[in-house]
Design an enzyme around this catalytic site. Sequence first.
Site, PDB file in Angstrom:
ATOM      1  N   VAL A  58      57.613  46.621  31.122  1.00 54.65           N
ATOM      2  CA  VAL A  58      58.764  46.900  30.848  1.00 54.65           C
ATOM      3  C   VAL A  58      58.889  47.191  29.282  1.00 54.65           C
ATOM      4  O   VAL A  58      59.042  46.239  28.497  1.00 54.65           O
ATOM      5  CB  VAL A  58      60.082  46.103  31.348  1.00 54.65           C
ATOM      6  CG1 VAL A  58      61.243  47.012  30.989  1.00 54.65           C
ATOM      7  CG2 VAL A  58      59.834  46.208  33.000  1.00 54.65           C
ATOM      8  N   LYS A  59      59.158  48.446  28.732  1.00 54.16           N
ATOM      9  CA  LYS A  59      59.162  48.706  27.355  1.00 54.16           C
ATOM     10  C   LYS A  59      60.799  48.552  26.789  1.00 54.16           C
ATOM     11  O   LYS A  59      61.479  49.372  27.478  1.00 54.16           O
ATOM     12  CB  LYS A  59      58.710  50.062  26.917  1.00 54.16           C
ATOM     13  CG  LYS A  59      58.237  50.357  25.663  1.00 54.16           C
ATOM     14  CD  LYS A  59      57.361  51.639  25.508  1.00 54.16           C
ATOM     15  CE  LYS A  59      56.959  51.952  24.312  1.00 54.16           C
ATOM     16  NZ  LYS A  59      56.104  53.302  24.146  1.00 54.16           N
ATOM     17  N   VAL A  60      61.064  47.806  25.847  1.00 56.49           N
ATOM     18  CA  VAL A  60      62.307  47.654  25.388  1.00 56.49           C
ATOM     19  C   VAL A  60      62.499  47.941  24.039  1.00 56.49           C
ATOM     20  O   VAL A  60      61.620  47.228  23.275  1.00 56.49           O
ATOM     21  CB  VAL A  60      62.747  46.129  25.889  1.00 56.49           C
ATOM     22  CG1 VAL A  60      64.320  45.727  25.492  1.00 56.49           C
ATOM     23  CG2 VAL A  60      62.680  45.803  27.393  1.00 56.49           C
TER      24      VAL A  60
ATOM     25  N   ALA B  18      56.239  51.250  30.441  1.00 60.97           N
ATOM     26  CA  ALA B  18      57.477  52.197  30.843  1.00 60.97           C
ATOM     27  C   ALA B  18      58.943  51.941  30.092  1.00 60.97           C
ATOM     28  O   ALA B  18      59.289  50.687  30.476  1.00 60.97           O
ATOM     29  CB  ALA B  18      57.413  51.996  32.637  1.00 60.97           C
TER      30      ALA B  18
END
Length: 218
Positions: free
Chosen positions: A86-88, A60
């Site tokens: 968590v996509k960064v 996400a």
Amino acid sequence: MKFFIDTANLSQIQEAHDMGVLDGVTTNPSLMAKEGIKGVENQRAHYVEICNIVQGDVSAEVIATDYEGMIKEGLELAALNPHIVVKVPCIAEGIKAIKYFTEHGIRTNCTLVFSVGQALLAAKAGAAYVSPFVGRLDDISEDGIALVAQIVEMYRYYGYTTQVLAASIRNTKHIIECVQAGADVATCPLSAIKGLLNHPLTDAGLAKFLEDYKKVNG
């Protein structure tokens, strides 16, 4: 190699799951928009729906590009479900955020990676996944698969545990090339995954078996 499906479409996610080949899901704001999912609350509810189908990791993506904003969004996303990764983005503030998340037990996927140097920084910060974009590199006449292979080799040489998640996969040929390059994961459209089934000898063989069966059994 693991298969993730790159979509926010629940029916496609369910179909891949029902095939028995789905290991996870990747999403991004563009994919959410494609499904007409608007508003933060609706998007987060949609992530939960995805996690209810998938028993693997679901990436996400944060929208913020500043460190404080990434941390706030990332903590909120991670709290939605244990499957959330968590996509960064691979920018300076993003690498800093990945280090924070790693130190606090939150897994991350460093996205928009286009070089070995970027992949090295992501691994050093502790990213669980790094996502080199194969198709987008091919679009500008660079070799996306070669980058995947170079990152795999670097991680193995130095002993990094970050998994190489080949992204921007456009077709079935890309998937096979990712296997050959040693990628840990490929995130693909459902059509590319189903394309692995296609072979003219399979079709011809099945047609022959059915024809012979009818001759014997009427």
